[in-house]
Scaffold this active site. Structure first.
Site, PDB file in Angstrom:
ATOM      1  N   SER A  24      -4.961  -4.510  -1.335  1.00  0.00           N
ATOM      2  CA  SER A  24      -3.902  -3.500  -1.261  1.00  0.00           C
ATOM      3  C   SER A  24      -4.193  -2.291  -2.129  1.00  0.00           C
ATOM      4  O   SER A  24      -3.353  -1.397  -2.272  1.00  0.00           O
ATOM      5  CB  SER A  24      -2.563  -4.120  -1.690  1.00  0.00           C
ATOM      6  OG  SER A  24      -2.645  -4.608  -3.015  1.00  0.00           O
ATOM      7  N   THR A 156      33.162  19.360  19.616  1.00  0.00           N
ATOM      8  CA  THR A 156      33.129  17.906  19.747  1.00  0.00           C
ATOM      9  C   THR A 156      32.406  17.620  21.055  1.00  0.00           C
ATOM     10  O   THR A 156      32.501  18.401  22.005  1.00  0.00           O
ATOM     11  CB  THR A 156      34.538  17.286  19.779  1.00  0.00           C
ATOM     12  OG1 THR A 156      35.225  17.724  20.956  1.00  0.00           O
ATOM     13  CG2 THR A 156      35.342  17.687  18.544  1.00  0.00           C
ATOM     14  N   SER A 278       3.454  29.491  19.572  1.00  0.00           N
ATOM     15  CA  SER A 278       2.852  28.627  20.581  1.00  0.00           C
ATOM     16  C   SER A 278       1.374  28.945  20.711  1.00  0.00           C
ATOM     17  O   SER A 278       0.967  30.110  20.604  1.00  0.00           O
ATOM     18  CB  SER A 278       3.552  28.836  21.931  1.00  0.00           C
ATOM     19  OG  SER A 278       2.785  28.287  22.983  1.00  0.00           O
ATOM     20  N   GLU A 291      12.728  20.729  13.933  1.00  0.00           N
ATOM     21  CA  GLU A 291      12.368  19.643  14.840  1.00  0.00           C
ATOM     22  C   GLU A 291      11.646  18.516  14.114  1.00  0.00           C
ATOM     23  O   GLU A 291      11.889  17.324  14.370  1.00  0.00           O
ATOM     24  CB  GLU A 291      11.498  20.196  15.970  1.00  0.00           C
ATOM     25  CG  GLU A 291      12.271  21.118  16.906  1.00  0.00           C
ATOM     26  CD  GLU A 291      11.370  21.808  17.928  1.00  0.00           C
ATOM     27  OE1 GLU A 291      11.901  22.308  18.923  1.00  0.00           O
ATOM     28  OE2 GLU A 291      10.131  21.841  17.721  1.00  0.00           O
ATOM     29  N   TYR A 318       8.162 -15.997  -4.393  1.00  0.00           N
ATOM     30  CA  TYR A 318       7.190 -14.990  -3.984  1.00  0.00           C
ATOM     31  C   TYR A 318       6.353 -15.497  -2.810  1.00  0.00           C
ATOM     32  O   TYR A 318       5.945 -16.665  -2.778  1.00  0.00           O
ATOM     33  CB  TYR A 318       6.262 -14.601  -5.137  1.00  0.00           C
ATOM     34  CG  TYR A 318       5.291 -13.536  -4.713  1.00  0.00           C
ATOM     35  CD1 TYR A 318       5.674 -12.212  -4.680  1.00  0.00           C
ATOM     36  CD2 TYR A 318       4.011 -13.865  -4.265  1.00  0.00           C
ATOM     37  CE1 TYR A 318       4.803 -11.218  -4.230  1.00  0.00           C
ATOM     38  CE2 TYR A 318       3.131 -12.902  -3.824  1.00  0.00           C
ATOM     39  CZ  TYR A 318       3.534 -11.574  -3.801  1.00  0.00           C
ATOM     40  OH  TYR A 318       2.678 -10.605  -3.347  1.00  0.00           O
ATOM     41  N   GLN A 323       3.676  -8.266  -0.143  1.00  0.00           N
ATOM     42  CA  GLN A 323       2.742  -7.158  -0.345  1.00  0.00           C
ATOM     43  C   GLN A 323       3.051  -6.008   0.615  1.00  0.00           C
ATOM     44  O   GLN A 323       2.759  -4.846   0.322  1.00  0.00           O
ATOM     45  CB  GLN A 323       1.299  -7.638  -0.130  1.00  0.00           C
ATOM     46  CG  GLN A 323       0.249  -6.554  -0.311  1.00  0.00           C
ATOM     47  CD  GLN A 323      -1.154  -7.128  -0.260  1.00  0.00           C
ATOM     48  OE1 GLN A 323      -1.541  -7.895  -1.150  1.00  0.00           O
ATOM     49  NE2 GLN A 323      -1.902  -6.796   0.772  1.00  0.00           N
ATOM     50  N   LYS A 326       5.468  -2.271   0.013  1.00  0.00           N
ATOM     51  CA  LYS A 326       5.180  -0.995  -0.644  1.00  0.00           C
ATOM     52  C   LYS A 326       4.976   0.159   0.319  1.00  0.00           C
ATOM     53  O   LYS A 326       5.494   1.260   0.103  1.00  0.00           O
ATOM     54  CB  LYS A 326       3.960  -1.147  -1.553  1.00  0.00           C
ATOM     55  CG  LYS A 326       4.185  -2.129  -2.680  1.00  0.00           C
ATOM     56  CD  LYS A 326       2.914  -2.490  -3.397  1.00  0.00           C
ATOM     57  CE  LYS A 326       3.145  -3.705  -4.267  1.00  0.00           C
ATOM     58  NZ  LYS A 326       3.495  -4.918  -3.476  1.00  0.00           N
TER      59      LYS A 326
END
Length: 455
Positions: A24, A156, A278, A291, A318, A323, A326
């Site tokens: 990791s 609304t 664009s 966006e 555990y 792992q 995270k």
């Protein structure tokens, strides 16, 4: 010391593919600073328990600081055997101090170290996010103050509903953000717990003092139950949940900015610094910042699904599954850290077009509720007033007439003499002067209240 921290029981190293699966270091290296901080606090616990001398404690603290600095500077030589940042730091200290360095891990496990590190990191990230949320909120309050009298259609179902003010609408976003701040503060109080001393699952026989260690590491308190301390990750789940809600609020603000800046509506225009063109169409001015802020909310929601799915059904204690906690936490923090400042800049620089908003308030349907309430003030039950107003709108539409075309006699027959005076956005918003409403006085009162919250 060579090999993995746990290799003594094993006669052969892991298969390369198994090792690759378990490594990791590529993502948890960002915990190096807090790992050093937590390890220094643990050294204090070892010294207080008489397990290292004062000189050894000083040497360990200096070596930890040196390793942490090297990792931060990018000069630390990682080894293929380093599974994670925790093992790398310990290996680095042992390389500097030999047997003294090998004393560092007494009375602790990676289990209690990892979650303490992660809590420390998340508390720092949460503080940064809190600052960004508050920064966005302040920008919105500032813009709202500029537009306490700028009328616009409130909606609304994404359809015109009643007149409001732009200031009122902007402050609606701020009230949502203040709840994000409350959630962050509540989460931080619950997260500020050290797991050091919990060990792998059952603490230690070495007479360590978890409460004193918590104080050394700068956390509010120590764990209450060692199994809970190392085996639960609701602190991560809650953090990502809070981040997901904040991202959702940011996305709704972004959706408003994208809609308002649509040239077909013409209510606002994003600054060029927060828009893009664009690659094919030269005329385009796209609201990419808005966006992307919308899209990033989906990403953080995915992080929440990941951590929730990881935890559900997992027995206490555990497990290496943890792992995987995270990366979604890091991603949620990183993503929100990109979205919030960008939106704050877009809000600060957007150019609103009050004339276009006012022109949109010419829609007579916006005043139908005012008309019905005028009948209520004349003594008509609301349900009847609602029906009579709806019938009037249907009849005038069928006749091709506007409400403003009705004669005084027709209005007298309807029961609201002088009704055309109601069809004015300034009159409509001024009449809504109660707390929390869109009138200029109410918007200024809300802004003052928000200043107090954000101070």
């Amino acid at each position: 010391m060579s090999g993995a921290l746990w290799s003594g029981r094993f006669s052969a190293p892991p298969a390369p593919e198994a090792h690759a699966l378990g490594v990791s270091l590529g993502f948890d290296v960002r915990l190096a600073d807090v790992d050093v901080r937590a390890s220094i606090a643990h050294v204090g616990a070892l010294a207080a328990a008489g397990l290292v001398t004062d000189d050894e404690a000083v040497a360990l603290e200096e070596a930890l600081a040196e390793v942490g600095a090297a990792i931060g500077a990018g000069t630390f030589a990682f080894d293929p055997s380093d599974e994670d940042v925790h093992s790398a730091v310990e290996r680095g200290v042992t390389a500097l101090l030999g047997d003294v360095g090998a004393k560092l891990h007494a009375g602790r496990s990676r289990n209690d170290l990892v979650i303490t590190d992660l809590r420390l990191w998340l508390l720092g990230a949460g503080a940064g996010i809190r600052g960004d949320v508050a920064g966005l909120a302040r920008e919105l309050v500032a813009r709202a103050r500029e537009h306490v009298t700028t009328v616009m259609p409130g909606t609304t179902h994404a359809r015109a509903a009643q007149p409001v003010t732009l200031g009122h609408h902007l402050l609606a976003h701020v009230w949502a953000l203040t709840r994000d701040l409350e959630r962050l503060d509540g989460w931080a109080r619950r997260a500020d717990v050290s797991a050091l001393g919990a060990g792998a699952t059952a603490t230690s026989t070495l007479d360590l003092d978890p409460a004193a260690t918590a104080t050394r590491v700068g956390m509010a308190r120590a764990f209450d139950n060692s199994i809970d301390a190392v085996g639960d990750r609701d602190v991560v789940q809650e953090f990502v949940s809070v981040a997901a809600i904040a991202a959702t609020h940011a996305s709704r603000l972004a959706a408003d900015l994208a809609r308002w800046t649509d040239p077909a509506l013409g209510w606002a225009e994003l600054d060029e610094a927060y828009a893009t063109g664009s690659s094919m169409m030269p005329q385009k001015r796209n609201p990419d910042t808005a966006e992307l802020a919308r899209g990033k909310a989906a990403r953080i929601a995915g992080d929440l699904v990941t951590i929730t799915a990881l935890l559900q059904g997992l027995p206490l204690g555990y497990h290496r599954d943890l792992q995987e906690d995270k990366e979604p936490a890091f991603d949620a923090a990183d993503t929100l850290g990109l979205v919030l400042p960008a939106l704050a800049g877009a809000v600060r620089t957007v150019r609103f077009h009050p004339d276009a908003m006012r022109a949109a308030c010419a829609d007579e349907g916006l005043y139908a509720t005012d008309l019905a309430e005028a009948l209520v003030r004349a003594g008509v039950p609301f349900r009847e007033a609602h029906i009579r107003t709806g019938e009037l709108l249907r009849r005038t539409a069928e006749e091709g007439r506007a409400l403003r075309d009705l004669s005084d006699d027709e209005w007298i027959a309807f029961g609201v003499p002088g009704a055309p005076a109601l069809f004015d956005p300034d009159t409509a918003v001024a009449a809504r002067r109660g707390p929390g409403g869109p009138s200029p006085a109410s918007v200024l009162a809300q802004a003052a209240a928000l200043d107090a919250v954000l101070s």
